[in-house]
Design a protein around this motif. Sequence first.
Motif, short mmCIF file in Angstrom:
data_model
loop_
_atom_site.label_atom_id
_atom_site.label_comp_id
_atom_site.label_asym_id
_atom_site.label_seq_id
_atom_site.Cartn_x
_atom_site.Cartn_y
_atom_site.Cartn_z
N THR A 1 37.51 23.30 24.09
CA THR A 1 36.99 23.57 22.74
C THR A 1 35.56 24.07 22.77
OG1 THR A 1 36.63 21.18 22.57
CG2 THR A 1 38.50 22.09 21.36
N TYR A 2 34.80 23.71 23.80
CA TYR A 2 33.45 24.24 23.95
C TYR A 2 33.50 25.76 24.10
CZ TYR A 2 28.89 25.19 26.12
OH TYR A 2 27.66 25.70 26.42
N ARG A 3 34.40 26.20 24.96
CA ARG A 3 34.53 27.65 25.18
C ARG A 3 35.12 28.36 23.97
NH1 ARG A 3 37.99 27.59 30.40
NH2 ARG A 3 38.17 29.82 29.94
N MET A 4 36.07 27.70 23.30
CA MET A 4 36.66 28.31 22.11
C MET A 4 35.62 28.48 21.00
SD MET A 4 39.26 29.60 20.54
CE MET A 4 40.77 29.10 21.40
N ALA A 5 34.84 27.43 20.77
CA ALA A 5 33.81 27.51 19.73
C ALA A 5 32.78 28.58 20.08
CB ALA A 5 33.14 26.15 19.55
N ASN A 6 32.38 28.66 21.33
CA ASN A 6 31.43 29.68 21.74
C ASN A 6 32.00 31.09 21.56
OD1 ASN A 6 28.81 28.75 22.61
ND2 ASN A 6 29.85 27.61 24.22
N HIS A 7 33.29 31.25 21.82
CA HIS A 7 33.94 32.54 21.61
C HIS A 7 33.87 32.93 20.13
CE1 HIS A 7 36.92 35.71 21.46
NE2 HIS A 7 37.70 34.97 20.69
N LEU A 8 34.15 31.97 19.25
CA LEU A 8 34.13 32.27 17.81
C LEU A 8 32.71 32.55 17.32
CD1 LEU A 8 36.67 29.58 16.52
CD2 LEU A 8 37.09 32.00 17.03
N ILE A 9 31.76 31.82 17.86
CA ILE A 9 30.35 32.06 17.51
C ILE A 9 29.96 33.47 17.96
CG2 ILE A 9 27.97 31.36 17.97
CD1 ILE A 9 29.10 28.46 18.20
N GLY A 10 30.45 33.86 19.14
CA GLY A 10 30.18 35.21 19.63
C GLY A 10 30.78 36.29 18.76
N LEU A 11 31.88 35.97 18.07
CA LEU A 11 32.49 36.92 17.14
C LEU A 11 31.71 37.03 15.84
CD1 LEU A 11 36.32 36.12 17.50
CD2 LEU A 11 35.09 38.10 18.41
N GLY A 12 30.78 36.09 15.61
CA GLY A 12 29.96 36.13 14.40
C GLY A 12 30.17 34.98 13.45
N HIS A 13 31.02 34.04 13.79
CA HIS A 13 31.28 32.89 12.90
C HIS A 13 30.10 31.93 12.92
CE1 HIS A 13 35.51 33.78 11.97
NE2 HIS A 13 35.58 34.25 13.21
#
Length: 361
Positions: A176-188
Motif C-alpha cells: 500500500t505504500y507503493r500504491m499510495a505513492n503511485h497515486l500521489i505521482g498521478l496527482g492525487h
Amino acid sequence: MKKVTMQQIADHLGVSKFVVSKALSGKGGVNEMTKERVIQAASQLGYFNQKNGYVKNVRPAMGTAVIPPGKQSVLVLMPNIRSQNKESLYWGKVLEGISDELEEQNLGMIIVSEPRTEVMMNIINPEGILGMIGVGQIATSLLLEVHRTGLPMVLVDHEDNLIPADSIFANNVDGTYRMANHLIGLGHRQLHFLGNLNFSRSFRDRWIGFRSALEENGLDVQMHNDPMLFLDSVETGGFGPGLKEWLQARKQSKPAALPTALVCANDSIALHTIGILRELDIRVPEDITVTGFDNIDDAARFEPAITTVSVPKEQLGRRAVTKLLDRLADSNRAVEKWLISVELLYRQSASKPGAAAHASI
C-alpha cells in the motif's frame, strides 16, 4: 529476570493455583471464561515469554533427518470463518500452494476446517503428524492446544502475541505504500483508505503503508476514528449502506469533499465500493480512482479492471511448507516472520484526477 509463577498468576486473579494449572495445561475442569482470563493474565505478567512457559509433550529429536522414513502428514488448520475456505478466491489459492508443495515433498495433508478446542487434542496427536500450518485467522485457544503438544507450526497471514510461531505474510506495508505513492505521482492529493483495522493484521499493515506514504508526502491523513477505517462486515460487503451514506454526505457538502482516490484494503472491498459509486452516479476512474489489494481473479475480469497489488498466494502456501520443514530441521532457531514481495498491477480503475475531482478541491 525473576521467574513468573503460576502462584503469581493465581494471586493476580484471585483464584487458586490449581485453577491456573488446569487452564494453562489444557486439562478439563475450567470453564472457557476463566480459561481466557488466566491466559490473558499470564500474558500480561510475562509468563509466556519464559522458556518453559508452556507445558509441552517432549517430541523426539529428529537429528539431521527432517522427515522420518515413510510418508507423513501435515495438519492444515483453516477455520471456516471470514470466508476462509477452499472456495475463496484468495484462501483457496493459498491452500493450493500448500497442497502442491506437500505433494512434491511426498507428504500428506489433513485439512481441518471447523475445529473445536475440546477435540483438538484428538485431531493433532495421531502418529505421523509432522506439524501444523495455520491459514488465516485462528483463535488463540486453538493455537494453544497445538503449541502444548510440541508440534511445530507455521501461520499464514496471521500471528498471535501469545503463541510463538513462525509466520508468512505478503509484504502488506510495502504494497500500500507503493500504491499510495503511485497515486500521489498521478496527482492525487485527497486519498482515503477503506477497510477495517480490527479485521486482520494484514489490513492494519496495509493501513500503515498507506499512512506512511501520505505522511512522507506532507498530505493530510484521515483521523484514526474515521468510520471508513472500521467498516462493518468487510468480508460480505455488508458495509455498503454505511459507505453509501458517507459518500452521499461528502458529495452533497458545500464545497463537495469527495476524495479523488479510494485505496481499499482488498479487492473484494474495491469491487463492492465501485458498485456503491455507480448507484451514486460517480464514475470510476473519471471521478474517483479505486484500487484494491490481493489480485483475486474477479479483479481482472471486472469492468473496469481493478488496479491492485498482486499477492503471490500460491507462494505463500508453498513457503509455509518450506518454513515448517526448516523448523523440523532446527527446532532451536529463533522464531521468524517471512515477508513475500508483492507487485503493483496497473489497470483501468485508476487514473489521474479528472476535471470533476479537481472541482472538489
